[in-house]
Design an enzyme around this catalytic site. Structure first.
Site, short mmCIF file in Angstrom:
data_model
loop_
_atom_site.label_atom_id
_atom_site.label_comp_id
_atom_site.label_asym_id
_atom_site.label_seq_id
_atom_site.Cartn_x
_atom_site.Cartn_y
_atom_site.Cartn_z
N ASP A 11 0.89 -1.48 0.41
CA ASP A 11 0.00 -0.09 0.20
C ASP A 11 0.85 1.26 -0.16
O ASP A 11 1.83 1.42 0.19
CB ASP A 11 -0.55 -0.11 0.91
CG ASP A 11 -1.58 0.99 1.47
OD1 ASP A 11 -2.30 1.56 0.95
OD2 ASP A 11 -1.55 1.97 2.52
N SER A 12 0.51 2.20 -0.73
CA SER A 12 0.72 3.86 -0.22
C SER A 12 1.62 4.00 1.18
O SER A 12 2.53 4.67 1.34
CB SER A 12 -0.08 4.23 -0.70
OG SER A 12 -0.78 4.78 0.04
N CYS A 74 -3.96 -1.43 -1.66
CA CYS A 74 -4.82 0.12 -1.91
C CYS A 74 -6.07 0.71 -3.19
O CYS A 74 -5.19 -0.51 -4.11
CB CYS A 74 -2.87 0.55 -2.10
SG CYS A 74 -2.81 2.59 -3.02
N ASN A 75 -6.57 1.20 -3.19
CA ASN A 75 -7.45 1.03 -4.05
C ASN A 75 -6.89 2.14 -4.96
O ASN A 75 -7.20 2.05 -6.52
CB ASN A 75 -8.53 2.40 -3.17
CG ASN A 75 -9.62 1.10 -2.37
OD1 ASN A 75 -10.40 0.41 -2.66
ND2 ASN A 75 -9.32 0.80 -1.11
N THR A 76 -6.54 3.10 -4.13
CA THR A 76 -5.59 3.84 -6.35
C THR A 76 -4.83 3.11 -7.03
O THR A 76 -4.90 3.08 -7.94
CB THR A 76 -4.80 4.78 -5.42
OG1 THR A 76 -6.22 5.79 -4.22
CG2 THR A 76 -4.22 5.83 -6.28
N GLU A 153 -6.16 9.18 9.93
CA GLU A 153 -4.80 8.91 9.97
C GLU A 153 -4.17 10.39 11.05
O GLU A 153 -3.55 9.73 11.81
CB GLU A 153 -3.59 9.63 8.44
CG GLU A 153 -3.38 8.75 8.01
CD GLU A 153 -2.14 9.07 6.86
OE1 GLU A 153 -1.07 9.52 7.00
OE2 GLU A 153 -1.96 8.05 5.93
N CYS A 185 -11.86 3.32 -0.43
CA CYS A 185 -10.80 3.61 0.30
C CYS A 185 -9.95 3.10 1.33
O CYS A 185 -10.85 2.78 1.97
CB CYS A 185 -10.10 5.61 0.30
SG CYS A 185 -8.74 6.46 0.76
N THR A 186 -8.57 2.65 1.52
CA THR A 186 -8.66 2.05 2.71
C THR A 186 -8.99 3.09 3.83
O THR A 186 -7.87 1.83 5.18
CB THR A 186 -6.71 1.82 2.62
OG1 THR A 186 -5.71 3.14 2.25
CG2 THR A 186 -6.26 0.86 1.45
N HIS A 187 -8.62 3.61 4.36
CA HIS A 187 -8.86 4.80 4.70
C HIS A 187 -10.27 4.61 5.58
O HIS A 187 -9.95 5.51 6.63
CB HIS A 187 -8.07 6.03 4.99
CG HIS A 187 -6.67 5.86 4.98
ND1 HIS A 187 -5.56 5.48 3.79
CD2 HIS A 187 -5.66 7.37 5.37
CE1 HIS A 187 -4.52 5.21 3.81
NE2 HIS A 187 -4.28 6.42 5.03
N1 DGL Z 1 -4.27 3.62 -0.01
C1 DGL Z 1 -4.78 4.78 -0.85
C2 DGL Z 1 -6.38 3.97 -1.46
O1 DGL Z 1 -6.62 3.56 -0.24
C3 DGL Z 1 -5.67 6.36 0.07
C4 DGL Z 1 -4.10 6.96 0.69
C5 DGL Z 1 -3.59 7.38 -0.96
O2 DGL Z 1 -3.69 8.37 -0.85
O3 DGL Z 1 -2.06 7.26 -0.95
O4 DGL Z 1 -6.74 4.62 -2.03
#
Ligand code: DGL
Length: 267
Positions: A11-12, A74-76, A153, A185-187
């Site tokens: 993930d990011s 990570c969704n992105t 976060e 989105c993971t968050h």
């Molecule tokens: N992990 C990213 C997602 O799920 C969210 C955080 C980011 O923008 O890197 O899209």
């Protein structure tokens, strides 16, 4: 590649730990290698081209460790790089978008589905595409909610500021008549109670982390790659000094992170 090998997850940054948490619950005997690309976070505001390059580098790092399956937590990254990753990787690759879309398509009763995510995820149209492929007649409403990432976060998941932001983002969705909302989105799972309250009782929230864990379990079982015996474990790698990852990550994981290894070069 064998059942004893680890599952690689990237993930990011800390967000994918919500997916790792779901994986550890669903597959308690598995060894998990998690790479958080905190040094290049966030992905959600970057171009697809850049996120795809980062994703391939992350995958390469994990593949070199001898993993049996890769989870794009990570969704992105799933939205913009899944095809390229599947082309390049010799192991099965599971992203978070297909499982979330499948669950949403199965749950909706009135055919109206909402999707929230980062700018890059929503702009990619990946959820719309996946949902339409499953059920062409769906009405799909999407909304980027970029401020929810820093709020999660910082731990601002309740109170007047978080509520104001969530109400502002979800206002139109609330009036669109959707009965299902994908937390793309993971968050966002950290803000689930607030999002549920704002959307009201009639709207089902789809958490792609849980859906993804189910898909990984099915994929491993189908290939005879599941590890059944022994205690599971998780090892963490971070592309930045690990202090913040360890501190913030504990909230996303739901448990303490004892240590993380700093990676200076991925490629
Ligand atoms: N992990 C990213 C997602 O799920 C969210 C955080 C980011 O923008 O890197 O899209």
């Amino acid at each position: 590649m064998g059942a004893g090998d680890a599952i690689g997850i990237f993930d990011s940054g800390v967000g994918g730990l919500t997916v790792l948490h779901a994986l550890a619950e669903a597959l308690p005997a598995e060894r998990l290698f998690y790479l958080g690309d905190a040094g290049r976070h966030p992905y959600g505001t970057k171009s697809g081209e850049t996120v795809a390059r980062y994703s391939l580098e992350n995958a390469e790092f994990l593949l070199e460790k001898g993993i049996k399956l890769l989870v794009v937590a990570c969704n992105t990254a799933s939205a913009v790089a899944l095809d390229a990753l599947r082309e390049r990787c010799a192991v099965p690759v599971v992203g978070v978008i297909e499982p979330g879309a499948r669950a949403a398509a199965a749950r909706t009763r009135n055919q109206r589905v909402g999707v929230i995510g980062t700018d890059a995820t929503i702009a990619s149209g990946a959820y719309t595409h996946a949902l339409r492929a499953l059920r062409p007649g769906l009405e799909i409403y999407t909304r980027p909610c970029p401020l929810l990432v820093p709020l999660a976060e910082e731990g601002w998941v309740e109170g007047p500021i978080a509520r104001g932001v969530v109400e502002t983002y979800l206002g139109t969705l609330r009036h669109s008549g959707i009965d299902t909302l994908v937390l793309g989105c993971t968050h966002y799972p950290l803000l689930k109670p607030l999002i549920a309250e704002v959307m009201g009782e009639g709207v089902v929230l789809i958490d792609s982390a849980e859906e993804t864990a189910r898909d990984v379990a099915a994929e491993l079982a189908a290939r005879g790659l599941g590890r059944r015996d022994g205690a599971g474990s998780a090892s963490f790698f971070v592309t930045d000094v690990p202090d913040r990852f360890i501190r913030i990550g504990a909230r996303f994981l739901g448990t303490r992170i004892d240590s993380a290894v700093r990676i200076d070069r991925l490629a």
